[in-house]
Design a protein around this motif. Structure first.
Motif, short mmCIF file in Angstrom:
data_model
loop_
_atom_site.label_atom_id
_atom_site.label_comp_id
_atom_site.label_asym_id
_atom_site.label_seq_id
_atom_site.Cartn_x
_atom_site.Cartn_y
_atom_site.Cartn_z
N PRO A 1 0.81 -1.22 0.00
CA PRO A 1 0.00 0.00 0.00
C PRO A 1 0.85 1.27 0.00
O PRO A 1 0.52 2.25 0.67
N GLU A 2 1.96 1.25 -0.71
CA GLU A 2 2.83 2.43 -0.78
C GLU A 2 3.33 2.60 -2.19
O GLU A 2 3.31 1.67 -2.99
N GLU A 3 3.76 3.80 -2.51
CA GLU A 3 4.26 4.05 -3.86
C GLU A 3 5.62 3.39 -4.03
O GLU A 3 6.31 3.11 -3.05
N PRO A 4 6.02 3.09 -5.29
CA PRO A 4 7.23 2.31 -5.54
C PRO A 4 8.51 2.88 -4.92
O PRO A 4 9.31 2.12 -4.36
N LYS A 5 8.71 4.17 -4.98
CA LYS A 5 9.94 4.75 -4.44
C LYS A 5 10.02 4.51 -2.93
O LYS A 5 11.06 4.10 -2.41
#
Length: 163
Positions: free
Chosen positions: A40-44
């Motif tokens: 549930p987090e962005e790739p970076k």
């Protein structure tokens, strides 16, 4: 110990696979985006979190700069490198030999090429890096570099027994 494996993906699939195998044969765990799974987090943020959980950093760079998130001026690959450096992770970088043939469709041009050139200069400016050609050549060089490092970091400290 755990090693984070950083690179662009599409152009280095076989290289990454051989690199991961070489690292695992040294008894190391490998953190790499192929095995992240859904999060549930962005790739970076996911990548930087994985670097936090690793002891060593291996960067592999060829002819692609990689994905630049809207919220960033650098690619995730460059952000990973910068993060590892800023967090004092032992950093082992490998750059494709300029004379090694590469599929033209896997070579970026324009702004991405300019950013990649700048990034490679940064990588080579502060670290001893090595070059690679084939996936097997890269695996051998990674195993040699990490093996040498791990052997040195597990040697007893002579100063503790010989004041």
């Amino acid at each position: 110990m755990k090693t984070f494996l950083s690179s662009t993906y599409r152009d280095l699939v076989d290289h990454r696979e051989r690199a991961a195998e070489a690292i695992e044969r040294l008894g190391q765990q490998v953190g790499r985006m192929e095995v992240f799974g859904a999060r549930p987090e962005e790739p970076k943020a996911a990548c930087l979190s994985e670097i936090d959980a690793c002891d060593l950093f291996v960067g592999i760079y060829a002819h692609r700069y990689g994905f630049v998130p809207d919220s960033s001026s650098v690619s995730i690959t460059e952000a990973e490198f910068d993060y590892a450096i800023s967090h004092n992770k032992p950093n082992f970088c490998f750059v494709v030999d300029d004379d090694y043939p590469w599929p033209p469709r896997m070579i970026e041009d324009g702004e991405a090429k300019a950013k990649l050139t700048h990034f490679k200069r940064k990588v080579g400016g502060g670290l001893v890096r090595d070059t690679f050609t084939t996936p097997e050549d890269l695996a051998y060089k990674i195993a040699s570099a990490l093996g040498r490092y791990l052997a040195g970091s597990t040697q007893p400290d002579d100063s503790a027994t010989n004041p």
